[in-house]
Design a protein around this motif. Structure first.
Motif, short mmCIF file in Angstrom:
data_model
loop_
_atom_site.label_atom_id
_atom_site.label_comp_id
_atom_site.label_asym_id
_atom_site.label_seq_id
_atom_site.Cartn_x
_atom_site.Cartn_y
_atom_site.Cartn_z
N UNK A 15 -40.85 15.40 3.16
CA UNK A 15 -41.16 14.76 4.45
C UNK A 15 -41.11 13.25 4.30
N UNK A 16 -41.70 12.75 3.20
CA UNK A 16 -41.72 11.30 2.98
C UNK A 16 -40.31 10.73 2.90
N UNK A 17 -39.41 11.41 2.18
CA UNK A 17 -38.03 10.95 2.06
C UNK A 17 -37.34 10.95 3.42
N UNK A 18 -37.52 12.01 4.18
CA UNK A 18 -36.89 12.10 5.50
C UNK A 18 -37.39 10.99 6.42
N UNK A 19 -38.72 10.75 6.41
CA UNK A 19 -39.30 9.73 7.29
C UNK A 19 -38.87 8.33 6.86
N UNK A 20 -38.94 8.04 5.56
CA UNK A 20 -38.60 6.70 5.09
C UNK A 20 -37.13 6.41 5.30
N UNK A 21 -36.28 7.40 5.03
CA UNK A 21 -34.84 7.19 5.27
C UNK A 21 -34.57 6.90 6.74
N UNK A 22 -35.30 7.57 7.63
CA UNK A 22 -35.14 7.30 9.06
C UNK A 22 -35.56 5.88 9.42
N UNK A 23 -36.66 5.43 8.84
CA UNK A 23 -37.11 4.06 9.09
C UNK A 23 -36.10 3.04 8.56
N UNK A 24 -35.54 3.32 7.39
CA UNK A 24 -34.58 2.40 6.80
C UNK A 24 -33.31 2.29 7.64
N UNK A 25 -32.87 3.41 8.19
CA UNK A 25 -31.65 3.37 9.01
C UNK A 25 -31.84 2.49 10.24
N UNK A 26 -33.07 2.43 10.74
CA UNK A 26 -33.34 1.64 11.94
C UNK A 26 -33.74 0.20 11.63
N UNK A 46 -52.69 11.89 1.45
CA UNK A 46 -51.53 12.70 1.06
C UNK A 46 -50.23 11.93 1.30
N UNK A 47 -50.21 11.15 2.38
CA UNK A 47 -49.03 10.34 2.65
C UNK A 47 -48.81 9.32 1.55
N UNK A 48 -49.88 8.65 1.15
CA UNK A 48 -49.77 7.66 0.07
C UNK A 48 -49.31 8.30 -1.23
N UNK A 49 -49.87 9.48 -1.52
CA UNK A 49 -49.50 10.17 -2.76
C UNK A 49 -48.03 10.59 -2.75
N UNK A 75 -47.94 4.79 7.57
CA UNK A 75 -48.35 5.20 8.90
C UNK A 75 -47.44 6.31 9.44
N UNK A 76 -46.13 6.14 9.27
CA UNK A 76 -45.18 7.13 9.80
C UNK A 76 -45.26 8.45 9.04
N UNK A 77 -45.40 8.38 7.72
CA UNK A 77 -45.49 9.61 6.92
C UNK A 77 -46.80 10.33 7.21
N UNK A 78 -47.88 9.58 7.43
CA UNK A 78 -49.18 10.18 7.75
C UNK A 78 -49.10 11.10 8.96
#
Length: 322
Positions: free
Chosen positions: A248-259, A298-301, A282-285
């Motif tokens: 989930x973290x990878x999917x969310x962060x990659x989405x943020x990076x694309x934008x 859990x998001x931080x971890x 915040x987004x991963x949380x």
């Protein structure tokens, strides 16, 4: 179409930088599906008709087909058919004519490959949400007419870490995506998006050169075929996060990076898109699977884990893709 890799129906993409071998890989994929070979890189392939609309490098397609036939000891299956005439996704007459031609030879419900998206929509502004929206709508209309799966072969931008070239709406519209990468002599493909299966699976391959004939000057005529190749455990670990929250973290962060419109912050290379670590947390949380009390932790971890795996760089409160 391919178990755990590409769905039976919908819109998908296979993308990578120029010279990464994506067209050779696409032909190998199409031939495996059309021939009923059983598997493709160990994934069960569903036998189906394949229509390959070859709009880029069509002069070399004949050599690639001959090389594939020589290597496999049989001709390319009849259910793999090719279109080499000009085609424009934005022209509804072209879309209708192609769909009718596919259905006329029994290709409905099969795989339709458009290689490349850029040539199938010449002159379109790929960074425009309006233009990309029209291209996506046209591709989905083609899929609705033919059934089955439409696969767009596309390029990455100047920075391959940013994924598909053009507006992010394309990635959002896909039901599946295969990313092709090349690092020195190591070529890999990975499942970059799958709505119903696990993402991140990595497979290695190499391009094996074959002599397929001799020209009028007595020089060898060569082409290449795709051969599976093991990739190192280091590559697999880097590309495959473990655990649902890490994915989930990878999917969310990659989405943020694309934008992201921010580049080169923290320790990131110049020109590399970055996001603030706090924004990522915040987004991963909002997405991780945990009770409300422990969700942020859990998001931080999960973010810490994917950084430690080398998927992302992190410094001075900024994240970027390695």
């Amino acid at each position: 179409m391919v178990r755990g890799v590409l769905p039976v129906e919908g819109l998908a993409a296979l993308y990578g930088p120029s010279g990464s071998g994506k067209s050779f890989l696409t032909l190998d994929l199409g031939a495996a599906i059309a021939s009923g070979a059983g598997t493709w890189f160990g994934h069960r392939a569903r036998q189906s008709s394949v229509t390959y609309v070859c709009l880029e490098g069509e002069q070399g397609m004949g050599k690639r087909i001959k090389a594939w036939s020589m290597h496999h000891g049989r001709p390319v299956p009849d259910s793999l058919q090719f279109v080499t005439q000009p085609f424009d996704l934005r022209k509804m007459d072209d879309v209708t004519d192609l769909a009718n031609a596919i259905k006329a030879v029994g290709g409905a419900g099969g795989l339709v490959i458009l290689d490349t998206l850029n040539r199938a929509a010449p002159g379109v502004d790929e960074n425009s949400s309006v233009d990309m929206g029209r291209v996506i709508a046209a591709a989905k209309h083609l899929q609705s007419l033919t059934g089955g799966l439409v696969l767009l072969v596309h390029h990455t931008g100047k920075d391959a870490n940013k994924g598909l070239r053009g507006h992010s709406s394309l990635h959002a519209a896909l039901d599946g995506a295969i990313e092709v990468c090349q690092n020195d002599d190591c070529r890999t493909w990975r499942i970059a998006k799958s709505k119903d299966d696990e993402t991140g699976c990595v497979r290695g391959f190499k391009l094996h050169a074959l002599v397929i004939g001799v020209d009028e000057d007595g020089e060898d005529i060569t082409s290449c075929v795709v051969l599976p190749e093991d990739v190192s455990e280091e590559v697999k670990r880097t590309a495959m996060p473990r655990g649902e929250n890490q994915k989930i973290a990878v999917e969310v962060i990659d989405g943020l990076l694309r934008e992201s419109q921010v580049y080169g912050q923290g320790g990131a290379p110049a020109g590399q898109q970055c996001v603030r670590l706090d924004d990522a947390i915040k987004a991963v949380t909002e997405r991780v699977d945990a009770d409300a009390k422990h969700r942020k932790q859990r998001a931080k971890e999960s973010i810490t884990s994917v950084v430690e795996k080398g998927i992302y760089g992190c410094k001075d409160g900024w994240l970027w893709r390695n």
